[in-house]
Design a protein around this motif. Structure first.
Motif, PDB file in Angstrom:
ATOM      1  N   VAL A   1      -6.790  -5.928  -4.007  1.00  0.00           N
ATOM      2  CA  VAL A   1      -5.398  -6.016  -4.642  1.00  0.00           C
ATOM      3  C   VAL A   1      -5.592  -5.874  -6.200  1.00  0.00           C
ATOM      4  CG1 VAL A   1      -3.601  -7.464  -5.265  1.00  0.00           C
ATOM      5  CG2 VAL A   1      -4.359  -7.357  -2.890  1.00  0.00           C
ATOM      6  N   ALA A   2      -4.996  -5.063  -6.591  1.00  0.00           N
ATOM      7  CA  ALA A   2      -5.230  -4.619  -8.075  1.00  0.00           C
ATOM      8  C   ALA A   2      -3.843  -4.023  -8.716  1.00  0.00           C
ATOM      9  CB  ALA A   2      -6.071  -3.697  -8.482  1.00  0.00           C
ATOM     10  N   ASP A   3      -3.230  -4.661  -9.681  1.00  0.00           N
ATOM     11  CA  ASP A   3      -2.179  -4.239 -10.226  1.00  0.00           C
ATOM     12  C   ASP A   3      -0.832  -4.572  -9.180  1.00  0.00           C
ATOM     13  OD1 ASP A   3      -3.347  -4.221 -12.863  1.00  0.00           O
ATOM     14  OD2 ASP A   3      -3.928  -2.104 -12.254  1.00  0.00           O
ATOM     15  N   GLU A   4      -1.004  -5.417  -8.434  1.00  0.00           N
ATOM     16  CA  GLU A   4       0.157  -5.677  -7.382  1.00  0.00           C
ATOM     17  C   GLU A   4       0.308  -4.306  -6.396  1.00  0.00           C
ATOM     18  OE1 GLU A   4       3.803  -6.589  -9.230  1.00  0.00           O
ATOM     19  OE2 GLU A   4       3.115  -8.448 -10.048  1.00  0.00           O
ATOM     20  N   LYS A   5      -1.015  -3.585  -6.237  1.00  0.00           N
ATOM     21  CA  LYS A   5      -1.042  -2.560  -5.368  1.00  0.00           C
ATOM     22  C   LYS A   5      -2.312  -2.671  -4.247  1.00  0.00           C
ATOM     23  CE  LYS A   5       2.056   0.203  -6.554  1.00  0.00           C
ATOM     24  NZ  LYS A   5       3.408   0.180  -6.122  1.00  0.00           N
ATOM     25  N   LEU A   6      -2.100  -2.368  -3.073  1.00  0.00           N
ATOM     26  CA  LEU A   6      -3.433  -2.380  -2.173  1.00  0.00           C
ATOM     27  C   LEU A   6      -4.249  -1.095  -2.480  1.00  0.00           C
ATOM     28  CD1 LEU A   6      -2.025  -3.544   1.122  1.00  0.00           C
ATOM     29  CD2 LEU A   6      -3.271  -4.969  -0.565  1.00  0.00           C
ATOM     30  N   LEU A   7      -5.448  -1.274  -2.861  1.00  0.00           N
ATOM     31  CA  LEU A   7      -6.121   0.095  -2.960  1.00  0.00           C
ATOM     32  C   LEU A   7      -7.376   0.141  -1.937  1.00  0.00           C
ATOM     33  CD1 LEU A   7      -7.031  -0.586  -7.026  1.00  0.00           C
ATOM     34  CD2 LEU A   7      -4.939   0.912  -5.823  1.00  0.00           C
ATOM     35  N   LEU A   8      -7.157   1.179  -1.391  1.00  0.00           N
ATOM     36  CA  LEU A   8      -8.104   1.531  -0.153  1.00  0.00           C
ATOM     37  C   LEU A   8      -9.453   1.598  -0.812  1.00  0.00           C
ATOM     38  CD1 LEU A   8      -8.084   1.971   2.812  1.00  0.00           C
ATOM     39  CD2 LEU A   8      -7.561   4.585   2.456  1.00  0.00           C
ATOM     40  N   ILE A   9     -10.423   1.040  -0.112  1.00  0.00           N
ATOM     41  CA  ILE A   9     -11.938   1.193  -0.702  1.00  0.00           C
ATOM     42  C   ILE A   9     -12.535   2.507   0.340  1.00  0.00           C
ATOM     43  CG2 ILE A   9     -13.826   0.048  -1.079  1.00  0.00           C
ATOM     44  CD1 ILE A   9     -11.453  -0.933  -3.073  1.00  0.00           C
ATOM     45  N   ASP A  10     -13.168   3.347  -0.261  1.00  0.00           N
ATOM     46  CA  ASP A  10     -14.036   4.110   0.622  1.00  0.00           C
ATOM     47  C   ASP A  10     -13.617   4.537   2.035  1.00  0.00           C
ATOM     48  OD1 ASP A  10     -16.120   5.750   0.983  1.00  0.00           O
ATOM     49  OD2 ASP A  10     -17.665   4.070   1.360  1.00  0.00           O
ATOM     50  N   PRO A  11     -12.661   5.202   1.952  1.00  0.00           N
ATOM     51  CA  PRO A  11     -11.798   5.412   3.426  1.00  0.00           C
ATOM     52  C   PRO A  11     -12.709   6.417   4.205  1.00  0.00           C
ATOM     53  CG  PRO A  11     -10.612   6.611   1.691  1.00  0.00           C
ATOM     54  CD  PRO A  11     -11.500   5.535   1.198  1.00  0.00           C
ATOM     55  N   GLN A  12     -13.318   7.197   3.492  1.00  0.00           N
ATOM     56  CA  GLN A  12     -14.393   8.115   4.562  1.00  0.00           C
ATOM     57  C   GLN A  12     -15.244   7.128   5.141  1.00  0.00           C
ATOM     58  OE1 GLN A  12     -14.052   8.446   1.009  1.00  0.00           O
ATOM     59  NE2 GLN A  12     -12.259   9.654   1.340  1.00  0.00           N
ATOM     60  N   THR A  13     -15.749   6.135   4.808  1.00  0.00           N
ATOM     61  CA  THR A  13     -16.839   5.428   5.315  1.00  0.00           C
ATOM     62  C   THR A  13     -16.328   4.859   6.739  1.00  0.00           C
ATOM     63  OG1 THR A  13     -18.046   5.025   3.469  1.00  0.00           O
ATOM     64  CG2 THR A  13     -18.633   3.582   5.278  1.00  0.00           C
ATOM     65  N   ILE A  14     -15.276   3.975   6.676  1.00  0.00           N
ATOM     66  CA  ILE A  14     -14.547   3.386   7.816  1.00  0.00           C
ATOM     67  C   ILE A  14     -13.888   4.238   8.728  1.00  0.00           C
ATOM     68  CG2 ILE A  14     -13.479   1.411   8.554  1.00  0.00           C
ATOM     69  CD1 ILE A  14     -14.833  -0.372   6.346  1.00  0.00           C
TER      70      ILE A  14
ATOM     71  N   GLY B   1       0.920  -1.025  -0.150  1.00  0.00           N
ATOM     72  CA  GLY B   1      -0.033  -0.066   0.188  1.00  0.00           C
ATOM     73  C   GLY B   1       0.729   1.362  -0.100  1.00  0.00           C
ATOM     74  N   GLU B   2       0.213   2.328  -0.030  1.00  0.00           N
ATOM     75  CA  GLU B   2       0.713   3.732   0.010  1.00  0.00           C
ATOM     76  C   GLU B   2       1.492   4.182   1.310  1.00  0.00           C
ATOM     77  OE1 GLU B   2      -1.377   6.425  -2.282  1.00  0.00           O
ATOM     78  OE2 GLU B   2      -1.511   5.376  -4.077  1.00  0.00           O
ATOM     79  N   THR B   3       0.739   3.571   2.193  1.00  0.00           N
ATOM     80  CA  THR B   3       1.142   4.008   3.818  1.00  0.00           C
ATOM     81  C   THR B   3       1.498   2.828   4.320  1.00  0.00           C
ATOM     82  OG1 THR B   3      -1.073   3.931   4.750  1.00  0.00           O
ATOM     83  CG2 THR B   3      -0.387   5.818   3.395  1.00  0.00           C
ATOM     84  N   ALA B   4       2.111   2.930   5.683  1.00  0.00           N
ATOM     85  CA  ALA B   4       2.528   1.803   6.532  1.00  0.00           C
ATOM     86  C   ALA B   4       1.377   1.167   7.301  1.00  0.00           C
ATOM     87  CB  ALA B   4       3.511   2.195   7.809  1.00  0.00           C
ATOM     88  N   LYS B   5       0.300   2.207   7.318  1.00  0.00           N
ATOM     89  CA  LYS B   5      -1.171   1.516   7.799  1.00  0.00           C
ATOM     90  C   LYS B   5      -1.691   0.508   6.874  1.00  0.00           C
ATOM     91  CE  LYS B   5      -2.476   4.951  11.285  1.00  0.00           C
ATOM     92  NZ  LYS B   5      -3.559   5.809  11.654  1.00  0.00           N
ATOM     93  N   LEU B   6      -1.439   0.680   5.669  1.00  0.00           N
ATOM     94  CA  LEU B   6      -2.144  -0.303   4.641  1.00  0.00           C
ATOM     95  C   LEU B   6      -1.329  -1.300   4.534  1.00  0.00           C
ATOM     96  CD1 LEU B   6      -3.268   1.959   1.536  1.00  0.00           C
ATOM     97  CD2 LEU B   6      -4.668   1.186   3.737  1.00  0.00           C
ATOM     98  N   ASN B   7       0.119  -1.190   4.854  1.00  0.00           N
ATOM     99  CA  ASN B   7       1.032  -2.312   4.858  1.00  0.00           C
ATOM    100  C   ASN B   7       0.668  -3.492   6.174  1.00  0.00           C
ATOM    101  OD1 ASN B   7       1.889  -2.154   2.262  1.00  0.00           O
ATOM    102  ND2 ASN B   7       3.452  -0.525   3.074  1.00  0.00           N
ATOM    103  N   ASP B   8       0.027  -2.844   7.035  1.00  0.00           N
ATOM    104  CA  ASP B   8      -0.313  -3.476   8.329  1.00  0.00           C
ATOM    105  C   ASP B   8      -1.247  -4.499   8.184  1.00  0.00           C
ATOM    106  OD1 ASP B   8       0.041  -4.334  10.924  1.00  0.00           O
ATOM    107  OD2 ASP B   8      -0.803  -2.683  11.894  1.00  0.00           O
ATOM    108  N   VAL B   9      -1.081  -5.652   7.451  1.00  0.00           N
ATOM    109  CA  VAL B   9      -2.214  -6.569   7.099  1.00  0.00           C
ATOM    110  C   VAL B   9      -2.735  -7.452   8.419  1.00  0.00           C
ATOM    111  CG1 VAL B   9      -3.073  -8.392   5.580  1.00  0.00           C
ATOM    112  CG2 VAL B   9      -1.617  -6.684   4.861  1.00  0.00           C
TER     113      VAL B   9
END
Length: 184
Positions: A75-88, A45-53
């Motif tokens: 997961v898309a194109d070998e990246k973690l894509l955050l889904i709707d970050p405003q909701t959660i 992911g783009e941040t350390a929090k996204l890489n904390d699976v």
């Protein structure tokens, strides 16, 4: 030929060592029964929090869903894509898919479901959800109050409370197993 000369002894040493290396290179070494493998993490992911699976699942279409400290991703194109970050807007602890293609998300502030690309909060459960399971049409959620089952529009406590939280639930037949920091 003088076998005691330093040049002759050095040459003999090199020949013996070279022969020894060639012989042992053909034989397996008994104390190393496996070959060391090295792996690299490609999906990031783009941040350390996204890489904390925290959890991962794959739906019926082959899409990989990931619960992270930064939210739920796919997961898309070998990246973690955050889904709707405003909701959660915070960490997710578990992600589960069901046979209908619904993605269930256990988060710091409740239970959510992702259907048709939209994340929605599941009504009646506005507390931290550490694990979620959808099995045979039954929905279970692990909360600080215990393990709850959704029956219609209400949630029923079926196990607990667990003061340590429950990071995982497994169901086999009529038995439920709940993981905690103090045991199973």
């Amino acid at each position: 030929m003088n076998l005691t000369s330093p040049i002759c002894r050095s040459t003999m040493f090199v020949l013996v060592v070279t022969w020894g290396i060639q012989v042992t290179a053909r034989e397996p070494i008994a104390d190393t029964p496996f070959v060391q493998e090295y792996r690299e993490a490609f999906v990031q992911g783009e941040t350390a929090k996204l890489n904390d699976v925290q959890a991962i699942t794959v739906d019926g279409r082959g899409t990989v869903w990931v619960a992270t400290s930064g939210g739920v991703c796919r997961v898309a194109d070998e990246k973690l894509l955050l889904i709707d970050p405003q909701t959660i807007n915070g960490p997710t602890f578990d992600v589960e898919t069901d046979d209908n293609g619904i993605v269930w998300i256990g988060a710091w502030n409740g239970l959510y479901w992702l259907i048709d690309g939209t994340i929605q909060r599941v009504a009646g459960l506005e507390t931290s959800v550490g694990a979620v399971k959808h099995i045979n049409g039954r929905l279970f959620a692990s909360t600080p109050q215990g393990v709850l089952e959704k029956e219609g529009e209400t949630w029923t406590l079926i196990s607990g409370p667990w003061s340590t939280g429950c990071p995982e639930i497994a169901i086999a037949g009529d038995s439920m197993y709940v993981a905690s920091s103090i045991g199973l």
